[in-house]
Design a protein around this motif. Structure first.
Motif, PDB file in Angstrom:
ATOM      1  N   ASN A   1      -7.787  -3.259  -0.938  1.00  0.00           N
ATOM      2  CA  ASN A   1      -6.512  -3.558  -0.276  1.00  0.00           C
ATOM      3  C   ASN A   1      -5.857  -4.788  -0.901  1.00  0.00           C
ATOM      4  O   ASN A   1      -4.632  -4.853  -1.055  1.00  0.00           O
ATOM      5  CB  ASN A   1      -6.749  -3.781   1.213  1.00  0.00           C
ATOM      6  CG  ASN A   1      -5.461  -3.942   1.998  1.00  0.00           C
ATOM      7  OD1 ASN A   1      -4.579  -3.090   1.961  1.00  0.00           O
ATOM      8  ND2 ASN A   1      -5.350  -5.053   2.715  1.00  0.00           N
ATOM      9  N   LEU A   2      -6.670  -5.764  -1.284  1.00  0.00           N
ATOM     10  CA  LEU A   2      -6.131  -6.983  -1.874  1.00  0.00           C
ATOM     11  C   LEU A   2      -5.535  -6.719  -3.251  1.00  0.00           C
ATOM     12  O   LEU A   2      -4.637  -7.447  -3.705  1.00  0.00           O
ATOM     13  CB  LEU A   2      -7.244  -8.033  -1.966  1.00  0.00           C
ATOM     14  CG  LEU A   2      -6.823  -9.454  -2.325  1.00  0.00           C
ATOM     15  CD1 LEU A   2      -5.960 -10.049  -1.210  1.00  0.00           C
ATOM     16  CD2 LEU A   2      -8.047 -10.338  -2.560  1.00  0.00           C
ATOM     17  N   ALA A   3      -6.004  -5.681  -3.928  1.00  0.00           N
ATOM     18  CA  ALA A   3      -5.490  -5.367  -5.265  1.00  0.00           C
ATOM     19  C   ALA A   3      -4.107  -4.729  -5.217  1.00  0.00           C
ATOM     20  O   ALA A   3      -3.435  -4.639  -6.252  1.00  0.00           O
ATOM     21  CB  ALA A   3      -6.470  -4.441  -5.984  1.00  0.00           C
ATOM     22  N   LEU A   4      -3.665  -4.292  -4.036  1.00  0.00           N
ATOM     23  CA  LEU A   4      -2.348  -3.682  -3.905  1.00  0.00           C
ATOM     24  C   LEU A   4      -1.254  -4.735  -3.925  1.00  0.00           C
ATOM     25  O   LEU A   4      -1.512  -5.917  -3.635  1.00  0.00           O
ATOM     26  CB  LEU A   4      -2.268  -2.883  -2.598  1.00  0.00           C
ATOM     27  CG  LEU A   4      -3.210  -1.682  -2.447  1.00  0.00           C
ATOM     28  CD1 LEU A   4      -3.125  -1.130  -1.036  1.00  0.00           C
ATOM     29  CD2 LEU A   4      -2.886  -0.623  -3.486  1.00  0.00           C
ATOM     30  N   PRO A   5      -0.021  -4.362  -4.263  1.00  0.00           N
ATOM     31  CA  PRO A   5       1.095  -5.305  -4.125  1.00  0.00           C
ATOM     32  C   PRO A   5       1.193  -5.803  -2.681  1.00  0.00           C
ATOM     33  O   PRO A   5       0.840  -5.085  -1.736  1.00  0.00           O
ATOM     34  CB  PRO A   5       2.315  -4.467  -4.509  1.00  0.00           C
ATOM     35  CG  PRO A   5       1.759  -3.377  -5.371  1.00  0.00           C
ATOM     36  CD  PRO A   5       0.392  -3.076  -4.840  1.00  0.00           C
ATOM     37  N   THR A   6       1.686  -7.001  -2.519  1.00  0.00           N
ATOM     38  CA  THR A   6       1.717  -7.620  -1.200  1.00  0.00           C
ATOM     39  C   THR A   6       2.405  -6.744  -0.168  1.00  0.00           C
ATOM     40  O   THR A   6       1.930  -6.603   0.974  1.00  0.00           O
ATOM     41  CB  THR A   6       2.421  -8.984  -1.280  1.00  0.00           C
ATOM     42  OG1 THR A   6       1.760  -9.801  -2.239  1.00  0.00           O
ATOM     43  CG2 THR A   6       2.401  -9.680   0.070  1.00  0.00           C
TER      44      THR A   6
END
Length: 334
Positions: free
Chosen positions: A73-78
């Protein structure tokens, strides 16, 4: 425009549950001892004592987002990142504490014991060198990832590597030639001094740090963790530079129980004497001193040592056991 970020309401509060396949916990205990009577009325014993615990209870949050889900989830765009509740395995629920019976433990120890129960001086002494390992010390543990039991395996929170305890009583032989019914004999005969002395090593702590994924196990950066005795103090108990936040792509590599907390040094002493007032009336005087030498024993309970790398008081000890306490008492027996 429609936002790509999904909402995840939590209409239900925290839930406590029980695994329907719960098993009965059991312990396998074993020991081997050698006993011997020595001269002067001294008894000694040396023992190996151990046990294995199986199907022990724990109560983790089974609705906790996994590390892998949080990392992805953290690797996704904000703008596309999901909320924590949307990452939970059971959507629509928040914390679900479930009682499971899959924890294990093992304990191994060398136990030495000696006792002298004859004469004016009687005493006992015991020393235990032990190690208790488990993946969950109790059902209140809040583990970083309840599914990674091996990652959480290490010294139990109640593990104390070294414990020495001595008890002793000295019946003062002075003035024994005085008649017990005389005033001088009633005042001077029969005084007793006794005490309990305890030395033990400290509790083991696991360092944590705040990251973008949340508070989790810290990384070991290198160097000695323990400080020299002349450097270590309440404001800085261990080498705080030895740990740092773990990177986002993996778990922290610091071992469970990396930090050894302060131990105990306690001397409790008592003075006693019984006076005969009449054939049917006896008066006992007792004076007790707890922590008689007023030794500073840091860290009375869990949480006294700050091991969160992000805290302002990281590495400090915030509490201590009570100092010297004195009590005097009289007891009338009739």
């Amino acid at each position: 425009l429609v936002s790509a970020k999904a909402s995840a309401p939590t209409p239900f509060a925290n839930i406590d549950s029980i695994d329907p396949n719960l098993k009965i916990a059991y312990t396998m205990s074993y020991s081997l001892s050698v006993q011997r009577e020595m001269p002067w009325g001294v008894f000694v014993e040396a023992s190996y004592v151990g046990n294995q615990g199986r199907h022990l209870l724990r109560q983790p949050d089974v609705n906790q987002p996994t590390f892998e889900a949080q990392r992805a989830n953290l690797a996704l765009p904000t703008a596309q990142r999901l909320s924590t509740n949307a990452l939970r395995p059971y959507k629509g629920f928040s914390q679900i504490r479930m009682r499971l019976s899959d924890s294990t433990s093992n304990y191994n120890s060398l136990q030495l014991y000696a006792a002298k129960r004859k004469g004016n001086v009687t005493m006992t002494g015991s020393y235990t060198w032990s190690h208790a390992l488990t993946d969950s010390s109790s059902n209140t543990d809040n583990l970083e990832d309840p599914g990674a039991r091996r990652y959480n395996y290490g010294p139990a929170t109640f593990d104390r590597r070294h414990i020495f305890v001595a008890t002793y009583t000295y019946r003062m032989p002075f003035f024994n030639k005085l008649k017990s019914k005389s005033v001088a004999g009633n005042l001077l005969r029969g005084w007793e001094v006794s005490g309990i002395t305890r030395f033990q090593s400290g509790q083991f702590y696991t360092p944590v740090a705040n990251t973008t994924i949340g508070s989790r196990r810290a990384d070991y950066l290198g160097g000695d963790i323990a400080l020299a005795d002349d450097v270590r103090n309440q404001a800085k108990w261990f080498n705080t530079a030895a740990f740092g936040p773990a990177p986002e792509d993996r778990r922290g590599n610091a071992r469970v129980g990396s930090i050894l907390g302060p131990g105990r040094n306690l001397w409790d002493l008592s003075l006693r004497k019984q006076f005969t007032l009449h054939e049917q009336y006896k008066l006992q005087f007792r004076g007790d001193m707890f922590n008689a030498f007023n030794h500073v024993n840091l860290n009375l309970n869990n949480g006294g040592l700050i091991v969160n790398q992000a805290a302002n008081n990281y590495g400090t000890i915030t509490n201590a056991a009570p100092g010297r306490q004195v009590q005097l008492g009289l007891r009338l027996t009739f």
